[in-house]
Design a protein around this motif. Structure first.
Motif, PDB file in Angstrom:
ATOM      1  N   ALA A 249       0.844  -1.201   0.000  1.00 20.19           N
ATOM      2  CA  ALA A 249       0.000   0.000   0.000  1.00 20.19           C
ATOM      3  C   ALA A 249       0.883   1.256   0.000  1.00 20.19           C
ATOM      4  N   PRO A 250       0.416   2.368  -0.543  1.00 19.17           N
ATOM      5  CA  PRO A 250      -0.931   2.545  -1.093  1.00 19.17           C
ATOM      6  C   PRO A 250      -1.092   2.124  -2.561  1.00 19.17           C
ATOM      7  N   VAL A 251       0.001   2.123  -3.348  1.00 23.41           N
ATOM      8  CA  VAL A 251      -0.195   1.943  -4.797  1.00 23.41           C
ATOM      9  C   VAL A 251       0.705   0.840  -5.378  1.00 23.41           C
ATOM     10  N   ASN A 252       1.204  -0.040  -4.490  1.00 23.64           N
ATOM     11  CA  ASN A 252       2.038  -1.173  -4.938  1.00 23.64           C
ATOM     12  C   ASN A 252       3.266  -0.740  -5.743  1.00 23.64           C
ATOM     13  N   ALA A 253       3.858   0.392  -5.319  1.00 25.58           N
ATOM     14  CA  ALA A 253       5.060   0.859  -6.016  1.00 25.58           C
ATOM     15  C   ALA A 253       6.173  -0.178  -5.862  1.00 25.58           C
ATOM     16  N   LEU A 254       7.073  -0.183  -6.849  1.00 31.14           N
ATOM     17  CA  LEU A 254       8.105  -1.225  -6.920  1.00 31.14           C
ATOM     18  C   LEU A 254       9.306  -0.877  -6.043  1.00 31.14           C
TER      19      LEU A 254
ATOM     20  N   GLY B  37      -5.452  -4.225  -3.092  1.00 27.57           N
ATOM     21  CA  GLY B  37      -5.772  -2.811  -2.913  1.00 27.57           C
ATOM     22  C   GLY B  37      -6.320  -2.171  -4.171  1.00 27.57           C
ATOM     23  N   ARG B  38      -6.134  -0.837  -4.245  1.00 26.43           N
ATOM     24  CA  ARG B  38      -6.870  -0.084  -5.260  1.00 26.43           C
ATOM     25  C   ARG B  38      -6.280  -0.154  -6.655  1.00 26.43           C
ATOM     26  N   THR B  39      -5.065  -0.675  -6.791  1.00 25.59           N
ATOM     27  CA  THR B  39      -4.456  -0.595  -8.116  1.00 25.59           C
ATOM     28  C   THR B  39      -3.410  -1.682  -8.341  1.00 25.59           C
TER      29      THR B  39
ATOM     30  N   THR C 144      19.975   6.363 -20.280  1.00 28.67           N
ATOM     31  CA  THR C 144      19.245   7.641 -20.366  1.00 28.67           C
ATOM     32  C   THR C 144      18.420   7.860 -19.094  1.00 28.67           C
ATOM     33  N   PHE C 145      17.765   6.786 -18.637  1.00 28.26           N
ATOM     34  CA  PHE C 145      16.964   6.853 -17.406  1.00 28.26           C
ATOM     35  C   PHE C 145      17.837   7.290 -16.218  1.00 28.26           C
ATOM     36  N   LEU C 146      18.995   6.653 -16.074  1.00 27.24           N
ATOM     37  CA  LEU C 146      19.861   6.967 -14.923  1.00 27.24           C
ATOM     38  C   LEU C 146      20.425   8.378 -15.025  1.00 27.24           C
TER      39      LEU C 146
ATOM     40  N   GLY D 113      -7.158  -1.037 -11.770  1.00 32.15           N
ATOM     41  CA  GLY D 113      -6.632   0.299 -11.427  1.00 32.15           C
ATOM     42  C   GLY D 113      -5.659   0.754 -12.505  1.00 32.15           C
ATOM     43  N   SER D 114      -4.422   1.048 -12.102  1.00 27.99           N
ATOM     44  CA  SER D 114      -3.461   1.568 -13.080  1.00 27.99           C
ATOM     45  C   SER D 114      -2.197   0.714 -13.120  1.00 27.99           C
ATOM     46  N   ALA D 115      -1.724   0.443 -14.328  1.00 28.65           N
ATOM     47  CA  ALA D 115      -0.389  -0.165 -14.498  1.00 28.65           C
ATOM     48  C   ALA D 115       0.447   0.913 -15.156  1.00 28.65           C
ATOM     49  N   LEU D 116       1.274   1.583 -14.343  1.00 28.66           N
ATOM     50  CA  LEU D 116       1.983   2.758 -14.858  1.00 28.66           C
ATOM     51  C   LEU D 116       3.487   2.607 -14.706  1.00 28.66           C
ATOM     52  N   GLY D 117       4.212   3.194 -15.638  1.00 27.90           N
ATOM     53  CA  GLY D 117       5.669   3.211 -15.538  1.00 27.90           C
ATOM     54  C   GLY D 117       6.210   1.808 -15.351  1.00 27.90           C
ATOM     55  N   GLY D 118       7.037   1.649 -14.313  1.00 29.52           N
ATOM     56  CA  GLY D 118       7.606   0.336 -14.020  1.00 29.52           C
ATOM     57  C   GLY D 118       6.529  -0.725 -13.869  1.00 29.52           C
ATOM     58  N   GLY D 119       5.339  -0.324 -13.441  1.00 33.12           N
ATOM     59  CA  GLY D 119       4.223  -1.279 -13.303  1.00 33.12           C
ATOM     60  C   GLY D 119       3.821  -1.839 -14.654  1.00 33.12           C
ATOM     61  N   PHE D 120       3.772  -0.961 -15.644  1.00 35.17           N
ATOM     62  CA  PHE D 120       3.421  -1.451 -16.976  1.00 35.17           C
ATOM     63  C   PHE D 120       4.600  -2.208 -17.577  1.00 35.17           C
ATOM     64  N   GLU D 121       5.804  -1.805 -17.199  1.00 34.74           N
ATOM     65  CA  GLU D 121       6.983  -2.535 -17.704  1.00 34.74           C
ATOM     66  C   GLU D 121       6.981  -3.980 -17.189  1.00 34.74           C
ATOM     67  N   VAL D 122       6.565  -4.158 -15.931  1.00 31.40           N
ATOM     68  CA  VAL D 122       6.437  -5.523 -15.398  1.00 31.40           C
ATOM     69  C   VAL D 122       5.379  -6.275 -16.216  1.00 31.40           C
TER      70      VAL D 122
ATOM     71  N   VAL E  46       8.906   6.291  -6.433  1.00 30.98           N
ATOM     72  CA  VAL E  46       9.520   7.593  -6.729  1.00 30.98           C
ATOM     73  C   VAL E  46      10.297   8.124  -5.522  1.00 30.98           C
ATOM     74  N   SER E  47       9.863   7.724  -4.334  1.00 26.27           N
ATOM     75  CA  SER E  47      10.563   8.228  -3.142  1.00 26.27           C
ATOM     76  C   SER E  47      11.973   7.642  -3.033  1.00 26.27           C
ATOM     77  N   GLU E  48      12.291   6.591  -3.807  1.00 26.32           N
ATOM     78  CA  GLU E  48      13.652   6.027  -3.778  1.00 26.32           C
ATOM     79  C   GLU E  48      14.588   6.736  -4.768  1.00 26.32           C
ATOM     80  N   PHE E  49      14.047   7.663  -5.570  1.00 32.28           N
ATOM     81  CA  PHE E  49      14.838   8.240  -6.664  1.00 32.28           C
ATOM     82  C   PHE E  49      15.967   9.157  -6.197  1.00 32.28           C
ATOM     83  N   ASP E  50      15.883   9.613  -4.934  1.00 29.33           N
ATOM     84  CA  ASP E  50      16.958  10.475  -4.458  1.00 29.33           C
ATOM     85  C   ASP E  50      18.149   9.654  -3.967  1.00 29.33           C
TER      86      ASP E  50
HETATM   87  N1  3HC Z   1       6.098   6.066  -5.935  1.00 32.25           N
HETATM   88  C1  3HC Z   1       5.941   6.441  -4.639  1.00 32.25           C
HETATM   89  N2  3HC Z   1       4.786   6.889  -4.126  1.00 32.25           N
HETATM   90  C2  3HC Z   1       3.740   6.957  -4.952  1.00 32.25           C
HETATM   91  C3  3HC Z   1       3.811   6.589  -6.309  1.00 32.25           C
HETATM   92  C4  3HC Z   1       5.064   6.124  -6.803  1.00 32.25           C
HETATM   93  N3  3HC Z   1       5.229   5.727  -8.069  1.00 32.25           N
HETATM   94  N4  3HC Z   1       2.609   6.775  -6.884  1.00 32.25           N
HETATM   95  C5  3HC Z   1       1.805   7.240  -5.915  1.00 32.25           C
HETATM   96  N5  3HC Z   1       2.478   7.344  -4.751  1.00 32.25           N
HETATM   97  C6  3HC Z   1       1.947   7.773  -3.447  1.00 32.25           C
HETATM   98  C7  3HC Z   1       1.482   9.219  -3.470  1.00 32.25           C
HETATM   99  O1  3HC Z   1       2.534  10.104  -3.178  1.00 32.25           O
HETATM  100  C8  3HC Z   1       0.422   9.213  -2.382  1.00 32.25           C
HETATM  101  O2  3HC Z   1       1.097   9.255  -1.142  1.00 32.25           O
HETATM  102  P1  3HC Z   1       0.413   9.965   0.128  1.00 32.25           P
HETATM  103  O3  3HC Z   1      -0.856   9.222   0.363  1.00 32.25           O
HETATM  104  O4  3HC Z   1       1.438   9.829   1.182  1.00 32.25           O
HETATM  105  O5  3HC Z   1       0.173  11.386  -0.304  1.00 32.25           O
HETATM  106  C9  3HC Z   1      -0.197   7.822  -2.507  1.00 32.25           C
HETATM  107  O6  3HC Z   1       0.764   7.025  -3.208  1.00 32.25           O
HETATM  108  C10 3HC Z   1      -1.499   7.791  -3.277  1.00 32.25           C
HETATM  109  O7  3HC Z   1      -1.290   8.429  -4.526  1.00 32.25           O
HETATM  110  P2  3HC Z   1      -2.447   9.284  -5.203  1.00 32.25           P
HETATM  111  O8  3HC Z   1      -2.988  10.264  -4.217  1.00 32.25           O
HETATM  112  O9  3HC Z   1      -1.902   9.803  -6.474  1.00 32.25           O
HETATM  113  O10 3HC Z   1      -3.543   8.145  -5.446  1.00 32.25           O
HETATM  114  P3  3HC Z   1      -4.631   8.016  -6.589  1.00 32.25           P
HETATM  115  O11 3HC Z   1      -5.434   6.827  -6.246  1.00 32.25           O
HETATM  116  O12 3HC Z   1      -5.299   9.333  -6.809  1.00 32.25           O
HETATM  117  O13 3HC Z   1      -3.803   7.721  -7.926  1.00 32.25           O
HETATM  118  C11 3HC Z   1      -2.139   6.618  -9.255  1.00 32.25           C
HETATM  119  C12 3HC Z   1      -3.132   6.513  -8.064  1.00 32.25           C
HETATM  120  C13 3HC Z   1      -2.933   6.828 -10.554  1.00 32.25           C
HETATM  121  C14 3HC Z   1      -1.362   5.356  -9.322  1.00 32.25           C
HETATM  122  C15 3HC Z   1      -1.218   7.845  -9.038  1.00 32.25           C
HETATM  123  O14 3HC Z   1      -0.678   7.750  -7.730  1.00 32.25           O
HETATM  124  C16 3HC Z   1      -0.066   7.978  -9.982  1.00 32.25           C
HETATM  125  O15 3HC Z   1      -0.248   8.422 -11.096  1.00 32.25           O
HETATM  126  N6  3HC Z   1       1.152   7.626  -9.530  1.00 32.25           N
HETATM  127  C17 3HC Z   1       2.371   7.843 -10.241  1.00 32.25           C
HETATM  128  C18 3HC Z   1       2.559   6.909 -11.378  1.00 32.25           C
HETATM  129  C19 3HC Z   1       3.886   7.140 -12.047  1.00 32.25           C
HETATM  130  O16 3HC Z   1       4.266   8.236 -12.388  1.00 32.25           O
HETATM  131  N7  3HC Z   1       4.619   6.047 -12.239  1.00 32.25           N
HETATM  132  C20 3HC Z   1       5.887   6.097 -12.880  1.00 32.25           C
HETATM  133  C21 3HC Z   1       6.952   6.100 -11.839  1.00 32.25           C
HETATM  134  S1  3HC Z   1       8.551   6.237 -12.564  1.00 32.25           S
HETATM  135  C22 3HC Z   1       8.924   4.657 -13.074  1.00 32.25           C
HETATM  136  O17 3HC Z   1       8.118   3.791 -12.936  1.00 32.25           O
HETATM  137  C23 3HC Z   1      10.282   4.460 -13.641  1.00 32.25           C
HETATM  138  C24 3HC Z   1      10.426   3.121 -14.286  1.00 32.25           C
HETATM  139  O18 3HC Z   1      10.336   3.239 -15.670  1.00 32.25           O
HETATM  140  C25 3HC Z   1      11.741   2.467 -13.945  1.00 32.25           C
END
Ligand code: 3HC
Length: 648
Positions: free
Chosen positions: A20-25, A55-57, A252-254, A96-105, A64-68
């Motif tokens: 939780a909250p968004v299953n970040a990697l 959960g929700r997604t 390029t990413f790094l 929900g959403s499969a975004l960035g690294g999530g979609f890459e997985v 992203v919080s590990e990027f620093d």
């Molecule tokens: N990393 C760390 N924290 C994240 C996160 C992420 N990728 N995505 C969301 N969070 C955190 C938010 O900061 C928030 O934290 P908080 O509750 O402490 O404020 C919490 O998760 C919930 O986020 P939202 O309020 O945005 O929740 P929603 O339900 O409205 O939206 C979501 C969900 C659509 C998944 C939206 O959070 C989102 O768009 N997230 C970012 C997606 C993104 O940009 N992913 C790409 C990351 S870069 C990457 O993957 C690189 C790869 O190629 C190697």
């Protein structure tokens, strides 16, 4: 409890990520996935694997919080590769959403099933980076060059139905996704299995495609680097072998991850997420909002009504007389028609939006309204009359808001019964489009009312920022300082056009003088005249000289620039040179960077004063105001971030 767990359903293994909250990697999730691949490959009873999330997604991306910090193993490209080349085929079950690294997985899985409401995308460019785990290299092999370029360089996610059309997902599932994915994996797959994307050939595109795409992206990006770098990765993905393209993408990413642009965009990402839920209001119950009313059907009132309708609230629109009601409704009709024209709304949806607005002239219609927003003429006596009537007819718990931009909300609220339900809600024009909402409590405003303001902001998809009371609140106070500094530059001999060119070069869509010509110089002029009439000492501005000479901007065919009829292109004006000649000195010539530094520095200094006075709670709120209300380039992080970084 472990973040990545494995369950067995017959000979199907179900791997579930629960982070939780968004299953970040996070590192733990990457490790968990890596271990799961190894364990399941060894298990002779497992024939296929379903990857699902609690959960929700589905996975929202890298953490992203590990990027620093420096990247920790296992690295995502290796995890994706392990999934892709696993002996047992993996099936991604996306909700929900499969975004960035999530979609890459998910791209590493052999199949992708999505629930109907799911979204998939590669939004990395919005964080100033490019996909770092094969997003460019695999998406181009899966969906073709055009679709991949669109997906990666805009960063815009696509809905499941569109993803299916593009071939980004294999199937849409209505109902129980987990059960459907297990059933899909259990009946066996087409024989032979689809090849892993890494083994598929990449499509090619002609040179002209890349040149045109590059020109279009450069124009849109206005100095932002990630979209062009993403295009370069996609091109490389089509022109070299898989592993060379992967190395190029990762490098390029790094490289981008540690840039100032990426840090700025992360700053905005976290600021935007913190803004709608201020910590001080944790646990405070907002008032329920089932309906709303707007007083005044002019440009601002109609825009606010449209925003409320977009969020599904029934709206009553109050005007002085029937003709004004009809004008207000016509304004709304125009707004919705514009949305249809731009493809944002269907005709039927626009009709439904309009049907949810009831025009009225009698305030008695507001007896059961939960929220009333006043957007009448910017004059204290007029606004007071409105609130006197609202005080008589509305429920004592109805939230009553003023949309004033310059008047003191305390004066507007004077004499209102139950002033604890009063608040300033400052929208920006066009109110149905602009994301910023300044929320301005008066001393009597109850926490529940304030919480309702923020709840409304969330409901309308806005970026709500709390502002204290001062002239212009946060945004217009900084705007005034910005314009004054721009005039100071002109007084010291910098050409008007040089200022505008410099600010466009910085990343604004328009410079300060062009923007005034578009909006009209007369509004600010009238305000200054009002203050002068009230005995305040307001020095004559260059803008005043132009307005007194009849130059109010584009609407009078001239302001800071001349305009030809029907043409919005600004032309240097001899008349302006003559009118201002006596005010201009000849100082040192400044280049674009020095001009931008002066103007952004002035904004930031005003921001620091605003912070010191407690008008804004935090610097990041000021950045959000500038980005979402005044066109400050997002990738620069806002004036506070930009200058604090420079001086750090
Ligand atoms: N990393 C760390 N924290 C994240 C996160 C992420 N990728 N995505 C969301 N969070 C955190 C938010 O900061 C928030 O934290 P908080 O509750 O402490 O404020 C919490 O998760 C919930 O986020 P939202 O309020 O945005 O929740 P929603 O339900 O409205 O939206 C979501 C969900 C659509 C998944 C939206 O959070 C989102 O768009 N997230 C970012 C997606 C993104 O940009 N992913 C790409 C990351 S870069 C990457 O993957 C690189 C790869 O190629 C190697």
């Amino acid at each position: 409890m472990s973040i990545v767990t494995i369950a067995r359903e017959g000979n199907i293994a179900v791997v579930t990520i629960d982070n939780a909250p968004v299953n970040a990697l996070s590192q733990a999730v990457r490790q968990g996935l890596s271990d799961a691949v190894a364990e399941l490959d060894r298990d002779p009873d497992v024939s296929a694997v379903v990857l699902t999330c609690a959960g929700r997604t589905f996975i929202a991306g890298a953490d992203v919080s590990e990027f620093d910090k420096p990247p920790q193993p296992p690295h995502l490209p290796d995890v994706v590769s392990a999934i892709e080349l696993a002996a047992k085929p993996w099936v991604a079950a996306i909700h929900g959403s499969a975004l960035g690294g999530g979609f890459e997985v998910a791209l590493g899985c052999r199949f992708r099933l999505a629930s109907a409401e799911a979204m998939v995308g590669l939004p990395e460019v919005t964080l100033g980076i490019v996909p770092g785990a094969g997003g460019t290299v695999r998406s181009v092999r899966l969906a073709g060059v055009e679709a991949a370029v669109d997906l990666v360089t805009t960063g815009k996610p696509v809905r499941a139905a569109r993803a299916l059309e593009l071939g980004l997902v294999d199937k849409i599932v209505e109902g129980d996704l987990r059960a459907a994915a297990i059933a899909f994996a259990g009946v066996g797959f087409s024989n032979p299995l689809p090849q892993p994307l890494s083994l598929r050939p990449a499509p090619l595109a002609p040179e002209s495609f890349w040149t045109e795409a590059e020109a279009a992206i450069a124009k849109r990006a206005r100095g932002e680097v990630a979209p062009l770098k993403a295009l370069a990765c996609l091109r490389r993905a089509t022109e070299t072998d898989f592993s060379t393209a992967m190395q190029f993408e990762r490098a390029t990413f790094l490289e981008l991850r540690v840039t100032r642009q990426a840090a700025a965009l992360r700053h905005v990402f976290f600021a935007e997420r913190a803004a709608p839920r201020p910590k001080a209001l944790t646990g405070v119950q907002a008032c329920p909002l089932r309906n709303a009313a707007v007083i005044g059907g002019g440009t601002m009132g109609a825009g606010i009504a449209a925003a409320l309708r977009d969020a599904g609230l029934p709206v009553i629109l109050i005007e002085r007389d029937e003709a004004a009601v009809q004008r207000g409704i016509a304004n709304l009709r125009d707004i919705f028609a514009g949305a249809v024209k731009r493809g944002r709304l269907t005709e039927a949806a626009a009709e439904a939006r309009l049907a949810g607005v009831v025009g009225a002239t009698d305030y008695a219609a507001l007896a059961d309204t939960d929220l009333v927003i006043e957007a009448v003429f910017e004059e204290l006596s007029v606004k007071r009359q409105v609130f006197a009537q609202l005080g008589r007819v509305c429920r004592p718990d109805a939230v009553l808001a003023t949309n004033t931009s310059y008047l003191d909300p305390r004066a507007i609220a004077e004499g209102l019964p139950n002033p604890e339900r009063f608040i300033g809600l400052h929208f920006f024009s066009p109110a149905n489009i602009m994301k910023l909402l300044e929320i301005v409590p008066v001393p009597q405003t109850a926490d529940a009312t304030l919480a309702t303001g923020f709840a409304l902001g969330r409901m309308l998809g806005k970026v709500p920022v709390r502002a204290g009371i001062c002239e212009g609140f946060i945004g217009n106070r900084i705007l005034k300082r910005y314009r004054a500094e721009a005039e100071a530059l002109v007084r010291q001999g910098v050409a008007i056009a040089a200022v505008d060119v410099a600010m466009r070069g910085y990343g604004f869509a328009m410079g300060p003088f062009e923007a005034q010509d578009l909006g009209g110089l007369d509004i600010a002029f009238l305000q200054r005249e009002g203050a002068r009439a009230a005995g305040q000492d307001v020095p004559e501005t260059l803008g005043d000289i132009l307005v007194r000479a009849g130059r109010k901007g584009q609407k009078t065919a001239g302001g800071w620039y001349d305009y030809k009829a029907g043409d919005r292109r600004p032309l240097a004006s001899k008349e302006v040179t003559r009118l201002l000649a006596a005010q201009i000195q000849h100082g040192p010539i400044l280049d674009g960077e020095a001009i931008a530094d002066r103007l952004v520095g002035a904004m930031a200094r005003e921001g620091e004063a605003i912070l010191a006075e407690g008008i804004a709670e935090k610097a990041s709120d000021i950045d959000l105001v500038e980005i979402h209300g005044y066109g400050f380039p997002r990738w620069r992080g806002g004036p506070m971030f930009a200058t604090r970084q420079t001086s750090a």
